[in-house]
Enzyme design. Sequence first.
Site, PDB file in Angstrom:
ATOM      1  N   ASP A 132       7.856  83.524  33.327  1.00 11.01           N
ATOM      2  CA  ASP A 132       7.216  83.525  32.011  1.00 11.01           C
ATOM      3  C   ASP A 132       7.317  84.915  31.386  1.00 11.01           C
ATOM      4  O   ASP A 132       6.777  85.887  31.915  1.00 11.01           O
ATOM      5  CB  ASP A 132       5.757  83.099  32.162  1.00 11.01           C
ATOM      6  CG  ASP A 132       5.075  82.771  30.838  1.00 11.01           C
ATOM      7  OD1 ASP A 132       5.512  83.287  29.795  1.00 11.01           O
ATOM      8  OD2 ASP A 132       4.102  81.990  30.859  1.00 11.01           O
ATOM      9  N   HIS A 173       7.716  80.338  29.972  1.00 12.64           N
ATOM     10  CA  HIS A 173       6.553  79.902  29.208  1.00 12.64           C
ATOM     11  C   HIS A 173       6.730  78.471  28.717  1.00 12.64           C
ATOM     12  O   HIS A 173       5.752  77.742  28.549  1.00 12.64           O
ATOM     13  CB  HIS A 173       6.339  80.844  28.021  1.00 12.64           C
ATOM     14  CG  HIS A 173       4.971  80.768  27.429  1.00 12.64           C
ATOM     15  ND1 HIS A 173       3.844  81.213  28.085  1.00 12.64           N
ATOM     16  CD2 HIS A 173       4.543  80.270  26.236  1.00 12.64           C
ATOM     17  CE1 HIS A 173       2.780  81.010  27.313  1.00 12.64           C
ATOM     18  NE2 HIS A 173       3.170  80.435  26.195  1.00 12.64           N
ATOM     19  N   SER A 199      -1.019  77.757  27.133  1.00 15.77           N
ATOM     20  CA  SER A 199      -0.765  79.031  26.479  1.00 15.77           C
ATOM     21  C   SER A 199      -2.045  79.563  25.843  1.00 15.77           C
ATOM     22  O   SER A 199      -3.027  79.790  26.546  1.00 15.77           O
ATOM     23  CB  SER A 199       0.369  78.872  25.461  1.00 15.77           C
ATOM     24  OG  SER A 199       0.744  80.117  24.919  1.00 15.77           O
ATOM     25  N   ARG A 251      10.930  84.242  14.985  1.00 17.80           N
ATOM     26  CA  ARG A 251      11.294  83.135  15.872  1.00 17.80           C
ATOM     27  C   ARG A 251      12.223  83.590  16.985  1.00 17.80           C
ATOM     28  O   ARG A 251      12.097  83.140  18.130  1.00 17.80           O
ATOM     29  CB  ARG A 251      11.956  82.020  15.055  1.00 17.80           C
ATOM     30  CG  ARG A 251      10.997  81.295  14.121  1.00 17.80           C
ATOM     31  CD  ARG A 251       9.910  80.602  14.895  1.00 17.80           C
ATOM     32  NE  ARG A 251       9.026  79.817  14.045  1.00 17.80           N
ATOM     33  CZ  ARG A 251       7.993  79.116  14.482  1.00 17.80           C
ATOM     34  NH1 ARG A 251       7.699  79.116  15.765  1.00 17.80           N
ATOM     35  NH2 ARG A 251       7.239  78.420  13.644  1.00 17.80           N
TER      36      ARG A 251
END
Length: 362
Positions: free
Chosen positions: A307, A338, A154, A221
């Site tokens: 992703d 991801h 990432s 989140r």
Amino acid sequence: MLRRVLACAWLCGLALLPTAWAHAPNQAPHQSFAMGDLRLESGEAIRDFAISYVTHGTLNAERSNAILMVTAISGNHHRLDFLIGPGKALDTDRYFIIATDAIGNGLTTSPSNSRAQPRMQFPRFTIRDMVASQHRLLTEHLGINHVVAVVGPSMGGMQVLQWGVSHPAFMDSLVAMVPLARTPAWTVAVLDASRQAIMLDPAWNAGNYTAPPERGIRLWRDILSFLAARAPEMYRDQFPNAPMEVLPWLRAQEASLINAFDANDWLYQTWAYERHDIGATPGMNGDLVAALRAIRARTLVLHGTGDLLNPEYEPIDAARFIRDVRVLRISPGTITGHASAGGGNPADVDFLNREVGAFLRR
């Protein structure tokens, strides 16, 4: 049925993977290199800067078996533990692994722990500044001037590609997992939404909070960890018969992450993430293709199917201009987006250990 049960078992714990993992007493001790002021690409400086790291394995007499691991956004030096150890891809019987902490992750100097420039007084930094701090750690502190590989997922994959452009002769190989060579508009929009979630919470208080801005963190989140960092198919497998069960699960996951990573640290790392462009490397004149062609190391690019944070078209397209490259989809047959580089899915973990290990041994 068994497949779905197993899928739920690892999916339920996956939300914790991108955050800073806890440190256990039996693990390699934290180390720190204090380098004074770190001059940034912007001309500003992070005062009293220290980079945090751990090592695994033994550095050989020739100092020729080192591998540098760089971490993902909001992650720390535990981020690739699933690849580190005897018999794994980053084999500690063969290699000396240096697992670093990125600027702004709460262990290396960050808005949350800086005494000289606390909170929003902290200067903004870039991915290239992260690489510069790691280069100083290796050369000035550890006496290492060449590594077998630079490896990261990432934001770590973004640092990996930047290493290949900034220091093309420093490594034999690059392993970039779910990376970006230049952050696309989609990813910028996702990151901005996660920041707005925090900054629009009155408890954030312009960064001067005394307790975590809980409502903002919960929404951050949801946007990042539970939408962009996952794939729809993961929820399909986790909640096959009762889709509404996702809501109490989400509330519980949010609650477990309130104190996992500092909100201001997140803001600063996202600013670095969204401005990433290896074409902006000094000497490249903004030319992304020229920057990619400047990479001399053997390169492995690993992308995740579906992703939604770092769209897979971007690393696939970028890889066309790297002279010695292999491009692989992580664990064909799984759709984990991801999170495919997160270490939560056993099939993905097996795939990464097998393919990364084989690539490094060639």
